[in-house]
Design a protein around this motif. Structure first.
Motif, mmCIF file in Angstrom:
data_model
loop_
_atom_site.group_PDB
_atom_site.id
_atom_site.type_symbol
_atom_site.label_atom_id
_atom_site.label_comp_id
_atom_site.label_asym_id
_atom_site.label_seq_id
_atom_site.Cartn_x
_atom_site.Cartn_y
_atom_site.Cartn_z
ATOM 1 N N ALA A 78 7.006 17.581 2.625
ATOM 2 C CA ALA A 78 7.006 17.941 4.042
ATOM 3 C C ALA A 78 7.196 16.670 4.867
ATOM 4 N N PRO A 79 7.785 16.777 6.052
ATOM 5 C CA PRO A 79 8.013 15.594 6.887
ATOM 6 C C PRO A 79 6.746 14.767 7.112
ATOM 7 N N VAL A 80 5.613 15.426 7.301
ATOM 8 C CA VAL A 80 4.369 14.702 7.528
ATOM 9 C C VAL A 80 3.969 13.903 6.282
ATOM 10 N N GLU A 81 4.250 14.432 5.086
ATOM 11 C CA GLU A 81 3.946 13.708 3.851
ATOM 12 C C GLU A 81 4.840 12.477 3.719
ATOM 13 N N VAL A 82 6.092 12.622 4.112
ATOM 14 C CA VAL A 82 7.011 11.484 4.100
ATOM 15 C C VAL A 82 6.495 10.414 5.058
ATOM 16 N N LEU A 83 6.104 10.826 6.248
ATOM 17 C CA LEU A 83 5.575 9.878 7.235
ATOM 18 C C LEU A 83 4.327 9.183 6.702
ATOM 19 N N ARG A 84 3.421 9.945 6.103
ATOM 20 C CA ARG A 84 2.203 9.347 5.521
ATOM 21 C C ARG A 84 2.552 8.298 4.467
ATOM 22 N N LEU A 85 3.491 8.637 3.588
ATOM 23 C CA LEU A 85 3.887 7.717 2.527
ATOM 24 C C LEU A 85 4.495 6.447 3.114
ATOM 25 N N LEU A 86 5.375 6.588 4.085
ATOM 26 C CA LEU A 86 5.994 5.412 4.707
ATOM 27 C C LEU A 86 4.952 4.548 5.413
ATOM 28 N N MET A 87 4.007 5.182 6.072
ATOM 29 C CA MET A 87 2.940 4.423 6.726
ATOM 30 C C MET A 87 2.116 3.661 5.693
ATOM 31 N N GLU A 88 1.806 4.316 4.598
ATOM 32 C CA GLU A 88 1.028 3.673 3.540
ATOM 33 C C GLU A 88 1.803 2.493 2.935
ATOM 34 N N GLN A 89 3.072 2.711 2.643
ATOM 35 C CA GLN A 89 3.897 1.659 2.038
ATOM 36 C C GLN A 89 4.004 0.433 2.941
ATOM 37 N N HIS A 90 4.005 0.657 4.240
ATOM 38 C CA HIS A 90 4.182 -0.438 5.193
ATOM 39 C C HIS A 90 2.858 -0.907 5.797
ATOM 40 N N GLY A 91 1.759 -0.362 5.308
ATOM 41 C CA GLY A 91 0.436 -0.781 5.782
ATOM 42 C C GLY A 91 0.209 -0.487 7.256
ATOM 43 N N LEU A 92 0.699 0.660 7.723
ATOM 44 C CA LEU A 92 0.608 1.005 9.139
ATOM 45 C C LEU A 92 -0.534 1.972 9.414
ATOM 46 N N GLY A 101 4.974 7.880 19.768
ATOM 47 C CA GLY A 101 3.942 8.334 20.689
ATOM 48 C C GLY A 101 2.651 7.564 20.516
ATOM 49 N N SER A 102 1.655 8.004 21.272
ATOM 50 C CA SER A 102 0.343 7.361 21.218
ATOM 51 C C SER A 102 -0.325 7.627 19.876
ATOM 52 N N GLN A 103 -1.463 6.965 19.678
ATOM 53 C CA GLN A 103 -2.229 7.196 18.450
ATOM 54 C C GLN A 103 -2.634 8.662 18.352
ATOM 55 N N GLY A 104 -2.926 9.289 19.499
ATOM 56 C CA GLY A 104 -3.285 10.695 19.504
ATOM 57 C C GLY A 104 -2.147 11.590 19.051
ATOM 58 N N VAL A 105 -0.929 11.271 19.480
ATOM 59 C CA VAL A 105 0.247 12.048 19.064
ATOM 60 C C VAL A 105 0.449 11.900 17.560
ATOM 61 N N VAL A 106 0.339 10.672 17.071
ATOM 62 C CA VAL A 106 0.511 10.436 15.634
ATOM 63 C C VAL A 106 -0.564 11.191 14.858
ATOM 64 N N SER A 107 -1.781 11.196 15.371
ATOM 65 C CA SER A 107 -2.869 11.922 14.720
ATOM 66 C C SER A 107 -2.560 13.419 14.655
ATOM 67 N N GLU A 108 -2.043 13.972 15.752
ATOM 68 C CA GLU A 108 -1.680 15.390 15.757
ATOM 69 C C GLU A 108 -0.546 15.692 14.777
ATOM 70 N N LEU A 109 0.406 14.768 14.660
ATOM 71 C CA LEU A 109 1.498 14.938 13.693
ATOM 72 C C LEU A 109 0.941 14.964 12.273
ATOM 73 N N LEU A 110 0.081 13.995 11.977
ATOM 74 C CA LEU A 110 -0.460 13.878 10.617
ATOM 75 C C LEU A 110 -1.396 15.028 10.257
ATOM 76 N N SER A 111 -2.024 15.618 11.260
ATOM 77 C CA SER A 111 -2.939 16.739 10.985
ATOM 78 C C SER A 111 -2.220 18.081 10.976
#
Length: 136
Positions: A78-92, A101-111
């Motif tokens: 799923a797109p959110v899983e791809v985003l999670r993996l990329l964030m993890e790989q890049h230490g973000l 978007g803001s941290q809140g937007v990113v949180s809503e995307l990831l949830s």
């Protein structure tokens, strides 16, 4: 195995591993070096099962595959899983992605409360150097 055998093997192993990474790959630079070594072995004929270096090529292929499996999202991710993996790989962290978007937007995307829109996908694909299709 005698001490002389161990010393000889240690010497030869050190020479081989300067050219061919026979350890788990830790980053993209090591991955590129492993791919280059694999291509060199293939060019030298090690792709032929009868070649003396064919087992070495097989081992290197396994090392490369392990890195690819660990760093690539599954094909049906799923797109959110791809985003999670990329964030993890890049230490973000969530706050490190202002382009979507803001941290809140990113949180809503990831949830799963929000979905990525076209603009966010375009910015993420540019940032991470991946195809926009990665997020569909």
């Amino acid at each position: 195995m005698s001490r002389d055998d161990v010393a000889t093997l240690t010497h030869h192993f050190a020479i081989i591993t300067r050219k061919i990474p026979l350890h788990p790959i830790a980053d993209d630079a090591q991955y590129e070096a492993a791919i280059e070594a694999m291509n060199g072995l293939i060019d030298a004929g090690a792709g032929d099962e009868g070649h003396a270096l064919a087992p070495l090529l097989g081992l290197l292929g396994e090392v490369i595959a392990a890195y690819e499996d660990a760093t690539s999202p599954p094909p049906d991710a799923a797109p959110v899983e791809v985003l999670r993996l990329l964030m993890e790989q890049h230490g973000l962290k969530q706050g490190d992605l202002p382009e979507i978007g803001s941290q809140g937007v990113v949180s809503e995307l990831l949830s799963g409360k929000r979905e990525l829109n076209r603009n966010q996908i375009a910015r993420l694909s540019e940032r991470f150097g991946v195809s926009p299709a990665t997020f569909f």
